[in-house]
Design a protein around this motif. Structure first.
Motif, PDB file in Angstrom:
ATOM      1  N   ILE A   4       0.829  -1.211   0.000  1.00 52.82           N
ATOM      2  CA  ILE A   4       0.000   0.000   0.000  1.00 52.82           C
ATOM      3  C   ILE A   4       0.860   1.256   0.000  1.00 52.82           C
ATOM      4  N   MET A   5       1.943   1.250   0.756  1.00 49.45           N
ATOM      5  CA  MET A   5       2.835   2.413   0.756  1.00 49.45           C
ATOM      6  C   MET A   5       3.551   2.557  -0.578  1.00 49.45           C
ATOM      7  N   SER A   6       3.860   1.439  -1.230  1.00 49.84           N
ATOM      8  CA  SER A   6       4.469   1.490  -2.559  1.00 49.84           C
ATOM      9  C   SER A   6       3.520   2.166  -3.551  1.00 49.84           C
ATOM     10  N   ARG A   7       2.256   1.799  -3.457  1.00 46.36           N
ATOM     11  CA  ARG A   7       1.261   2.411  -4.344  1.00 46.36           C
ATOM     12  C   ARG A   7       1.162   3.916  -4.082  1.00 46.36           C
ATOM     13  N   TYR A   8       1.130   4.298  -2.813  1.00 46.68           N
ATOM     14  CA  TYR A   8       1.047   5.709  -2.435  1.00 46.68           C
ATOM     15  C   TYR A   8       2.217   6.496  -3.032  1.00 46.68           C
ATOM     16  N   GLN A   9       3.419   5.968  -2.865  1.00 47.45           N
ATOM     17  CA  GLN A   9       4.613   6.657  -3.374  1.00 47.45           C
ATOM     18  C   GLN A   9       4.627   6.720  -4.894  1.00 47.45           C
ATOM     19  N   MET A  10       4.216   5.646  -5.555  1.00 47.58           N
ATOM     20  CA  MET A  10       4.222   5.650  -7.020  1.00 47.58           C
ATOM     21  C   MET A  10       3.269   6.702  -7.584  1.00 47.58           C
ATOM     22  N   TYR A  11       2.126   6.861  -6.947  1.00 46.49           N
ATOM     23  CA  TYR A  11       1.173   7.856  -7.454  1.00 46.49           C
ATOM     24  C   TYR A  11       1.745   9.261  -7.377  1.00 46.49           C
ATOM     25  N   TRP A  12       2.377   9.585  -6.258  1.00 46.02           N
ATOM     26  CA  TRP A  12       2.834  10.971  -6.112  1.00 46.02           C
ATOM     27  C   TRP A  12       4.211  11.224  -6.722  1.00 46.02           C
ATOM     28  N   GLN A  13       5.037  10.212  -6.850  1.00 42.08           N
ATOM     29  CA  GLN A  13       6.367  10.400  -7.411  1.00 42.08           C
ATOM     30  C   GLN A  13       6.423  10.128  -8.916  1.00 42.08           C
ATOM     31  N   VAL A  14       5.490   9.317  -9.427  1.00 40.01           N
ATOM     32  CA  VAL A  14       5.524   8.944 -10.851  1.00 40.01           C
ATOM     33  C   VAL A  14       4.230   9.323 -11.566  1.00 40.01           C
ATOM     34  N   TYR A  15       3.105   8.736 -11.174  1.00 35.35           N
ATOM     35  CA  TYR A  15       1.867   8.916 -11.939  1.00 35.35           C
ATOM     36  C   TYR A  15       1.377  10.355 -11.957  1.00 35.35           C
ATOM     37  N   PHE A  16       1.559  11.086 -10.850  1.00 36.23           N
ATOM     38  CA  PHE A  16       1.122  12.482 -10.794  1.00 36.23           C
ATOM     39  C   PHE A  16       2.294  13.453 -10.908  1.00 36.23           C
ATOM     40  N   HIS A  17       3.385  13.024 -11.486  1.00 38.45           N
ATOM     41  CA  HIS A  17       4.550  13.902 -11.621  1.00 38.45           C
ATOM     42  C   HIS A  17       4.145  15.158 -12.404  1.00 38.45           C
ATOM     43  N   PRO A  18       4.477  16.344 -11.912  1.00 42.81           N
ATOM     44  CA  PRO A  18       4.014  17.575 -12.561  1.00 42.81           C
ATOM     45  C   PRO A  18       4.507  17.758 -13.990  1.00 42.81           C
ATOM     46  N   VAL A  19       5.673  17.219 -14.330  1.00 44.43           N
ATOM     47  CA  VAL A  19       6.169  17.348 -15.714  1.00 44.43           C
ATOM     48  C   VAL A  19       5.338  16.473 -16.653  1.00 44.43           C
ATOM     49  N   THR A  20       4.992  15.274 -16.209  1.00 48.75           N
ATOM     50  CA  THR A  20       4.118  14.416 -17.007  1.00 48.75           C
ATOM     51  C   THR A  20       2.769  15.089 -17.210  1.00 48.75           C
ATOM     52  N   ARG A  21       2.262  15.694 -16.169  1.00 53.45           N
ATOM     53  CA  ARG A  21       0.966  16.386 -16.284  1.00 53.45           C
ATOM     54  C   ARG A  21       1.048  17.554 -17.260  1.00 53.45           C
ATOM     55  N   SER A  22       2.195  18.195 -17.364  1.00 46.09           N
ATOM     56  CA  SER A  22       2.373  19.258 -18.351  1.00 46.09           C
ATOM     57  C   SER A  22       2.205  18.721 -19.766  1.00 46.09           C
ATOM     58  N   SER A  23       2.821  17.567 -20.030  1.00 47.65           N
ATOM     59  CA  SER A  23       2.696  16.986 -21.375  1.00 47.65           C
ATOM     60  C   SER A  23       1.267  16.536 -21.647  1.00 47.65           C
ATOM     61  N   GLU A  24       0.562  16.060 -20.608  1.00 50.36           N
ATOM     62  CA  GLU A  24      -0.833  15.659 -20.774  1.00 50.36           C
ATOM     63  C   GLU A  24      -1.721  16.867 -21.059  1.00 50.36           C
ATOM     64  N   VAL A  25      -1.405  17.992 -20.415  1.00 46.30           N
ATOM     65  CA  VAL A  25      -2.150  19.227 -20.667  1.00 46.30           C
ATOM     66  C   VAL A  25      -2.020  19.616 -22.139  1.00 46.30           C
ATOM     67  N   ILE A  26      -0.810  19.588 -22.657  1.00 43.48           N
ATOM     68  CA  ILE A  26      -0.585  19.963 -24.062  1.00 43.48           C
ATOM     69  C   ILE A  26      -1.291  18.973 -24.995  1.00 43.48           C
ATOM     70  N   LEU A  27      -1.170  17.693 -24.709  1.00 44.06           N
ATOM     71  CA  LEU A  27      -1.844  16.673 -25.517  1.00 44.06           C
ATOM     72  C   LEU A  27      -3.347  16.924 -25.563  1.00 44.06           C
ATOM     73  N   THR A  28      -3.918  17.178 -24.400  1.00 46.23           N
ATOM     74  CA  THR A  28      -5.356  17.438 -24.314  1.00 46.23           C
ATOM     75  C   THR A  28      -5.738  18.667 -25.117  1.00 46.23           C
ATOM     76  N   LYS A  29      -4.939  19.722 -25.023  1.00 50.30           N
ATOM     77  CA  LYS A  29      -5.250  20.966 -25.725  1.00 50.30           C
ATOM     78  C   LYS A  29      -5.112  20.831 -27.245  1.00 50.30           C
ATOM     79  N   ILE A  30      -4.231  19.944 -27.698  1.00 49.86           N
ATOM     80  CA  ILE A  30      -4.133  19.688 -29.142  1.00 49.86           C
ATOM     81  C   ILE A  30      -5.469  19.158 -29.661  1.00 49.86           C
ATOM     82  N   PHE A  31      -6.017  18.182 -28.977  1.00 47.52           N
ATOM     83  CA  PHE A  31      -7.287  17.603 -29.420  1.00 47.52           C
ATOM     84  C   PHE A  31      -8.428  18.617 -29.319  1.00 47.52           C
TER      85      PHE A  31
END
Length: 434
Positions: A221-248
């Protein structure tokens, strides 16, 4: 011999960096892997745009799906001859595990948000529709495809089988945490899966954990918690997702306005019109999307051209901490200032929010209620995990949310209206010459 019982002449194996080997003996599984719908998953990244942050994250939904299948195969092997386990459910479990992500589109969740789609709905449609996957499943026995779809939809009457594929400690999570950790090069997703598999026990309604395995589950459970905040919700990744979304969003806006494209968005038109069918969906993969993005860099529309160039060449937006719920006046002021310097805030000033609930206990009637993890005590009593674990109790039911404001810092610095730009920079608390 019935098709459902047919075995390959010799076991087939896939070399896997996480599980070492993925083992296949059933003809049904081998035939499902060979279908076009399953092979399409090779062309869908498991982590969407995360490769722009962690360059090793190039693995696919195909990798992950095989991994989930392998974990379920090992779990039910351990269940043999245990009370509450029916060996007749073995193939149903294996097929549901293998096919659980079949409906993911290119860049997965970002693509879904733009077109208001649901990959689980498409997974079920692929399984029950006129597809090669459906033809294979129906050879097992008539109605088998519907059973597999019901397991993935979590509506099947066999709750034990459902819990193997979808619960707070399921094969899906156990694979993606380890696989994503491996390919991103981080250590957060590591936990003792071997121990967890050894202490899993079947009950009538769900998989439970022998109490001696509690600490291994805490680690998971702690591994999952850390992965979400350190990898899945990484702010740089979210930046690329924002741009991808805005293209569409921009392409749909231009299409609706009657803009003449140099490269017509043929593959997306049915989605723009909300008239897409299963075949339209299956034609889409990330290779197709990359081709359009590459070509749209040459469009006459400056916004579309710029957004595609940013995504292709990783020229991402910058970000600052920003809570729109507490800073609405600031938000409205920034929108106006962006308009004043002719930078369209609809595409270049974006608030993105991420939230996660690492573990929850049963809250009857609440939206998104989750079946908790139960420990099997020495006296055979079932105890909800957070009642026994201080570690899990500390994070149970606690939803964490993070807001970021994304914007093109380079555009601000290049803008000739220095006075307005300085106001924006001051509001955003960004240091530096403009």
């Amino acid at each position: 011999m019935a098709y459902k019982d047919e075995q390959l002449h010799e076991e087939k194996v896939f070399k896997d960096p996480v599980h070492r080997y993925v083992h296949v003996r059933d003809r049904v599984i081998w035939d499902l892997i060979a279908t076009p719908e399953f092979q399409r998953l090779r062309r869908i990244k498991q982590l969407g745009t995360t490769y722009l942050t962690f360059h090793g994250a190039e693995h696919s939904r195909f990798n992950h799906s095989l991994g989930v299948y392998e974990i379920v195969r090992r779990i039910i092997f351990n269940f043999k001859d245990r009370k509450h386990w029916n060996e007749q459910d073995r193939l149903l479990c294996l097929c549901a595990a293998l096919l659980h992500d079949l409906g993911h589109g290119p860049f997965s969740h970002s693509f879904e948000k733009v077109f208001k789609l649901d990959h689980e709905h498409y997974t079920q449609q692929i399984i029950v529709g006129d597809t090669k996957v459906n033809h294979v499943l129906e050879k097992v026995y008539p109605g088998f495809a519907n059973e597999v779809a019901d397991v993935i939809a979590k509506t099947h009457s066999n709750k034990l089988v459902v819990s193997l594929i979808s619960s707070q400690i399921d094969a899906d999570r156990m694979d993606y945490l380890q696989r994503d950790s491996y390919f991103t090069g981080v250590s957060y997703g590591h936990f003792d899966m071997e121990r967890i598999l050894r202490v899993m026990r079947p009950t009538e309604d769900q998989v439970v954990i022998k109490s001696t395995g509690m600490h291994a589950v805490e680690d998971y459970i702690m591994s999952r918690y850390q992965m979400y905040w350190q990898v899945y919700f990484h702010p740089v990744t979210r930046s690329s997702e924002v741009i991808l979304t805005k293209i569409f969003h921009r392409v749909k806006h231009l299409y609706d306005k009657g803009y003449i494209f140099k490269l017509e968005p043929t593959h997306f038109i049915s989605f723009f019109k909300n008239e897409e069918n299963l075949q339209d969906y299956l034609k889409l993969d990330e290779a197709i999307v990359y081709y359009y993005f590459q070509m749209w860099q040459e469009e006459t529309d400056e916004v579309l051209q710029d957004l595609c160039e940013r995504f292709i060449n990783r020229r991402l937006f910058k970000y600052v901490e920003f809570d729109p719920n507490k800073m609405m006046n600031v938000w409205l002021e920034l929108i106006q200032l962006f308009k004043n310097i002719r930078i369209d805030p609809d595409y270049y000033l974006v608030v993105d929010s991420s939230s996660d609930l690492p573990y929850d206990f049963y809250r009857p009637g609440e939206e998104g209620e989750r079946l908790p993890i139960h420990l099997l005590m020495p006296n055979q009593e079932l105890r909800e995990l957070s009642r026994e674990s201080d570690v899990v109790e500390a994070i149970s039911g606690k939803k964490r949310t993070d807001h970021k404001l994304y914007f093109p810092l380079d555009m601000l610095k290049e803008n000739k209206d220095k006075e307005t730009v300085e106001k924006i920079m001051a509001i955003l608390q960004i240091q530096g010459d403009v």
